[in-house]
Design a protein around this motif. Structure first.
Motif, PDB file in Angstrom:
ATOM      1  N   UNK A   1       0.811  -1.224   0.000  1.00  0.00           N
ATOM      2  CA  UNK A   1       0.000   0.000   0.000  1.00  0.00           C
ATOM      3  C   UNK A   1       0.844   1.273   0.000  1.00  0.00           C
ATOM      4  N   UNK A   2       2.086   1.161   0.459  1.00  0.00           N
ATOM      5  CA  UNK A   2       3.001   2.311   0.350  1.00  0.00           C
ATOM      6  C   UNK A   2       3.219   2.680  -1.109  1.00  0.00           C
ATOM      7  N   UNK A   3       3.315   1.650  -1.959  1.00  0.00           N
ATOM      8  CA  UNK A   3       3.507   1.902  -3.398  1.00  0.00           C
ATOM      9  C   UNK A   3       2.247   2.503  -4.020  1.00  0.00           C
ATOM     10  N   UNK A   4       1.085   2.025  -3.592  1.00  0.00           N
ATOM     11  CA  UNK A   4      -0.160   2.619  -4.118  1.00  0.00           C
ATOM     12  C   UNK A   4      -0.281   4.077  -3.680  1.00  0.00           C
ATOM     13  N   UNK A   5       0.167   4.354  -2.470  1.00  0.00           N
ATOM     14  CA  UNK A   5       0.114   5.729  -1.958  1.00  0.00           C
ATOM     15  C   UNK A   5       0.909   6.675  -2.865  1.00  0.00           C
ATOM     16  N   UNK A   6       2.045   6.180  -3.382  1.00  0.00           N
ATOM     17  CA  UNK A   6       2.895   7.008  -4.260  1.00  0.00           C
ATOM     18  C   UNK A   6       2.229   7.312  -5.597  1.00  0.00           C
ATOM     19  N   UNK A   7       1.238   6.500  -5.969  1.00  0.00           N
ATOM     20  CA  UNK A   7       0.581   6.680  -7.273  1.00  0.00           C
ATOM     21  C   UNK A   7      -0.912   6.981  -7.136  1.00  0.00           C
ATOM     22  N   UNK A   8      -1.346   7.348  -5.929  1.00  0.00           N
ATOM     23  CA  UNK A   8      -2.794   7.420  -5.661  1.00  0.00           C
ATOM     24  C   UNK A   8      -3.521   8.418  -6.559  1.00  0.00           C
ATOM     25  N   UNK A   9      -2.885   9.537  -6.905  1.00  0.00           N
ATOM     26  CA  UNK A   9      -3.574  10.542  -7.738  1.00  0.00           C
ATOM     27  C   UNK A   9      -3.790  10.042  -9.162  1.00  0.00           C
ATOM     28  N   UNK A  10      -2.840   9.258  -9.657  1.00  0.00           N
ATOM     29  CA  UNK A  10      -2.995   8.677 -11.002  1.00  0.00           C
ATOM     30  C   UNK A  10      -4.109   7.638 -10.996  1.00  0.00           C
ATOM     31  N   UNK A  11      -4.111   6.782  -9.959  1.00  0.00           N
ATOM     32  CA  UNK A  11      -5.184   5.783  -9.853  1.00  0.00           C
ATOM     33  C   UNK A  11      -6.547   6.454  -9.709  1.00  0.00           C
ATOM     34  N   UNK A  12      -6.611   7.544  -8.940  1.00  0.00           N
ATOM     35  CA  UNK A  12      -7.881   8.271  -8.778  1.00  0.00           C
ATOM     36  C   UNK A  12      -8.338   8.845 -10.120  1.00  0.00           C
ATOM     37  N   UNK A  13      -7.391   9.349 -10.905  1.00  0.00           N
ATOM     38  CA  UNK A  13      -7.745   9.927 -12.218  1.00  0.00           C
ATOM     39  C   UNK A  13      -8.269   8.849 -13.162  1.00  0.00           C
ATOM     40  N   UNK A  14      -7.642   7.654 -13.141  1.00  0.00           N
ATOM     41  CA  UNK A  14      -8.112   6.585 -14.047  1.00  0.00           C
ATOM     42  C   UNK A  14      -9.489   6.081 -13.619  1.00  0.00           C
ATOM     43  N   UNK A  15      -9.697   5.895 -12.308  1.00  0.00           N
ATOM     44  CA  UNK A  15     -11.003   5.421 -11.841  1.00  0.00           C
ATOM     45  C   UNK A  15     -12.084   6.468 -12.091  1.00  0.00           C
ATOM     46  N   UNK A  16     -11.755   7.729 -11.831  1.00  0.00           N
ATOM     47  CA  UNK A  16     -12.704   8.822 -12.077  1.00  0.00           C
ATOM     48  C   UNK A  16     -13.086   8.876 -13.559  1.00  0.00           C
ATOM     49  N   UNK A  17     -12.104   8.675 -14.443  1.00  0.00           N
ATOM     50  CA  UNK A  17     -12.375   8.683 -15.894  1.00  0.00           C
ATOM     51  C   UNK A  17     -13.295   7.525 -16.272  1.00  0.00           C
ATOM     52  N   UNK A  18     -13.074   6.369 -15.652  1.00  0.00           N
ATOM     53  CA  UNK A  18     -13.908   5.207 -15.927  1.00  0.00           C
ATOM     54  C   UNK A  18     -15.357   5.463 -15.496  1.00  0.00           C
ATOM     55  N   UNK A  19     -15.531   6.071 -14.334  1.00  0.00           N
ATOM     56  CA  UNK A  19     -16.868   6.398 -13.823  1.00  0.00           C
ATOM     57  C   UNK A  19     -17.543   7.409 -14.754  1.00  0.00           C
ATOM     58  N   UNK A  20     -16.785   8.415 -15.196  1.00  0.00           N
ATOM     59  CA  UNK A  20     -17.350   9.424 -16.118  1.00  0.00           C
ATOM     60  C   UNK A  20     -17.772   8.787 -17.435  1.00  0.00           C
ATOM     61  N   UNK A  21     -16.980   7.821 -17.900  1.00  0.00           N
ATOM     62  CA  UNK A  21     -17.320   7.091 -19.129  1.00  0.00           C
ATOM     63  C   UNK A  21     -18.645   6.345 -18.935  1.00  0.00           C
ATOM     64  N   UNK A  22     -18.813   5.693 -17.766  1.00  0.00           N
ATOM     65  CA  UNK A  22     -20.074   4.973 -17.465  1.00  0.00           C
ATOM     66  C   UNK A  22     -21.264   5.937 -17.508  1.00  0.00           C
ATOM     67  N   UNK A  23     -21.079   7.106 -16.909  1.00  0.00           N
ATOM     68  CA  UNK A  23     -22.160   8.099 -16.825  1.00  0.00           C
ATOM     69  C   UNK A  23     -22.486   8.662 -18.213  1.00  0.00           C
ATOM     70  N   UNK A  24     -21.443   8.919 -18.986  1.00  0.00           N
ATOM     71  CA  UNK A  24     -21.621   9.441 -20.348  1.00  0.00           C
ATOM     72  C   UNK A  24     -22.419   8.462 -21.209  1.00  0.00           C
ATOM     73  N   UNK A  25     -22.003   7.180 -21.218  1.00  0.00           N
ATOM     74  CA  UNK A  25     -22.678   6.188 -22.065  1.00  0.00           C
ATOM     75  C   UNK A  25     -24.116   5.950 -21.609  1.00  0.00           C
ATOM     76  N   UNK A  26     -24.341   5.970 -20.291  1.00  0.00           N
ATOM     77  CA  UNK A  26     -25.704   5.805 -19.765  1.00  0.00           C
ATOM     78  C   UNK A  26     -26.595   6.947 -20.235  1.00  0.00           C
TER      79      UNK A  26
END
Length: 594
Positions: free
Chosen positions: A215-240
């Motif tokens: 989890x220390x390694x995930x902490x170092x990349x958390x903003x990138x992971x948040x951006x990818x997950x947020x983009x995926x959620x936005x894609x779901x909302x857009x297509x819906x």
């Protein structure tokens, strides 16, 4: 070795007796492609042309499936075999051509006025075989756009897949984790694979070190992971939104025709029973003998690993005995399958790892195993045989167009078998340590497949709602939501370490929105049905076999009602949690008297 013995290998000759016969069908698929292509522009001209198109497409799809399955399974036997690698590549190329060449059919049907389509169905009795398929198209029609708009969405599919692709590359290729010292004090790498092993370690120091390293390694990349997950959620909302669905959740449930209330009931029922999870964590804390229970203690073994060797022939007998409640026909068919080349049993060099059940329509199903002489492999065998028997009955009773069942119902058939095997073992095993081991295994299965997946499902619902309300899904917000859920689900005995707040960053299922709830509905339906089969006997078995025979001829909730379980009600989920309570009580009593 038994692994090379013909009796332990599947018999793919039942699909094609020789590769030459496969070649003949490969060429036949190419000919059928031309036949279907000739229907372009004519699908809606008359009831006759509609039937001709659907029948020609069915012949093409059926044969293409057979050609592809054979090539793929031949490669699975030995991935180093260049000849079968080539065969698989050719089959995959042919499948892509089939997909492209038949893409016009659905849009042409959807372009017809519904009244015209219905009048064709009345005129042409042959269209009755395609009733469910056509009803489904009519249901989908309000969410299908114009041809030009559909083309735009199709052309944007690679962009829509980008968040998941970026997640996979970052998570599986670019992420590195620090080394830790194992139980022997040797320096070892933390990887996705080894992390699971470390979490089951009996050494608490190893578990904690691996947990913090990961989890220390995930902490170092958390903003990138948040951006990818947020983009995926936005894609779901857009297509819906584009497809005129009320929400991303409604859009995701639409394919299975599942109302959002089923999803909400699931969360509500599990939430109202979280006291059981809290009690289980209290027992875990007590049995581990720790002052504080941490998130890295969740998978630590509570029962010492029981040495329980079960050779394959013994496993077959065990599975047959356990599934006897499903009736003579089921057991005889399954026995015939075991004896006549359905199962490829042992691990071999080059063979595909893991386990699956597959097989083309018109031929019996197959099971790929990599059997080890242990209890886990016995459960895997029962699980895959559940899928195989579902396919066997479905292919036997349904026309091709209705023979393939959905994921929603697939996991029910496999999990019913696991539940019956577990019941059989709990009733027949007398050794106290083995019994404890089984109870703990069952508790962990319900915790992992029902309670944990519902926590994931609730997380998905919350983050999609927040994004739909215009909130930004930052790393901080995602971690805060995830922390709160862990506190709720694990209860007062658990120290919810800050590291676990980032677990959302490593769950691949979140890039396939609102999917994980099916694990929870699957185990709930299967638990309910297996109890009815044991308690009621013949009437429950008859309903269940009818369900297996129904394939994909109706919507999942309707098919499950036929089996005797209503997944729109909270009862099956509650029954599974009641079973969890009984098992927990039994484990508490057994460990008190140790």
């Amino acid at each position: 070795m038994a692994g090379n013995d013909k009796g332990y290998k599947w018999k793919l000759e039942d699909i094609y007796a020789s590769d030459d016969l496969w070649e003949k069908d490969f060429k036949q698929v190419e000919r059928l492609l031309q036949e279907v292509a000739g229907c372009r522009g004519k699908v809606g001209q008359s009831a006759q042309t509609l039937l001709e198109t659907l029948a020609a497409n069915e012949r093409l799809q059926m044969l293409n499936e057979k050609v592809y399955t054979y090539a793929s399974m031949r490669q699975d036997e030995d991935n180093t075999d260049a000849a079968y690698q080539a065969l698989k590549d050719r089959a995959a190329g042919l499948s892509a051509k089939v997909h492209a060449a038949t893409a016009f059919i659905v849009p042409e049907i959807l372009a017809m006025p519904v009244e015209t389509l219905q009048s064709y169905r009345r005129q042409e009795p042959g269209l009755a075989a395609y009733s469910f398929f056509l009803d489904e198209l009519i249901r989908e029609k309000p969410h299908v756009l114009s041809e030009a708009e559909e083309q735009i969405i199709a052309r944007s599919s690679e962009i829509n897949q980008a968040p998941g692709k970026i997640f996979r590359m970052l998570n599986n290729a670019d992420m590195t984790f620090p080394n830790i010292k194992d139980e022997q004090g040797k320096e070892v790498a933390v990887t996705h694979g080894s992390y699971q092993k470390f979490m089951f370690s009996s050494s608490r120091r190893v578990r904690e070190d691996a947990f913090k390293a990961l989890y220390g390694s995930y902490d170092s990349h958390k903003n990138t992971f948040a951006a990818t997950l947020s983009s995926s959620v936005k894609k779901d909302i857009f297509l819906a939104g584009v497809r005129k669905h009320e929400s991303a959740l409604s859009a995701a449930l639409f394919a299975d025709n599942v109302p959002p209330e089923v999803y909400d009931n699931l969360i509500e029922t599990v939430r109202s029973n979280l006291g059981l999870m809290h009690r289980y964590m209290a027992l875990r804390k007590k049995l581990l003998g720790v002052d504080e229970l941490h998130m890295y203690d969740v998978y630590a073994p509570l029962v010492k690993d029981v040495h329980w060797e079960i050779p394959y022939p013994e496993a077959v007998e065990l599975v047959k005995e356990a599934l006897a409640p499903l009736g003579e026909d089921y057991v005889n068919t399954m026995t015939e399958g075991f004896n006549s080349g359905w199962v490829d049993v042992y691990e071999r060099k080059g063979k595909t790892s893991g386990a699956y059940s597959w097989g083309p329509y018109g031929v019996h199903p197959y099971i790929l195993m990599n059997y080890q002489d242990n209890l886990h492999s016995v459960f895997t065998l029962a699980h895959e045989m559940g899928h195989a028997m579902h396919s066997y009955y479905s292919y036997k009773e349904q026309p091709y167009v209705n023979a393939h069942y959905s994921i929603f119902t697939a996991e029910v058939a496999s999990t019913v078998n696991e539940a019956l095997l577990m019941k059989h073992l709990l009733n027949t095993v007398t050794d106290k340590e083995k019994k404890l081991y089984l109870i703990n295994h069952y508790l962990e299965q319900i915790r992992g497949t029902l309670i944990r997946q519902v926590m994931f499902a609730e997380f998905e619902k919350i983050i999609h709602q927040k994004a739909e309300d215009g909130e930004a899904l930052t790393a901080e917000l995602l971690s805060e939501i995830y922390h709160r859920l862990n506190v709720d689900y694990y209860g007062p005995e658990m120290v919810v370490d800050k590291e676990i707040d980032l677990e959302w960053a490593r769950i691949p299922h979140f890039y396939n929105a609102f999917y994980v709830y099916k694990y929870a509905t699957g185990i709930s339906a299967a638990t309910f049905l297996s109890q009815k089969i044991v308690e009621e006997g013949e009437p429950a078995v008859k309903r269940y076999i009818e369900f297996l025979k129904s394939g994909g001829s109706d919507y999942p909730l309707n098919l499950l009602k036929k089996a005797g379980v209503d997944m729109t009600s909270a009862q099956p989920v509650q029954d599974t949690l009641d079973l969890f309570a009984r098992l927990l009580e039994e484990m508490e009593n057994l460990t008190d008297n140790r």
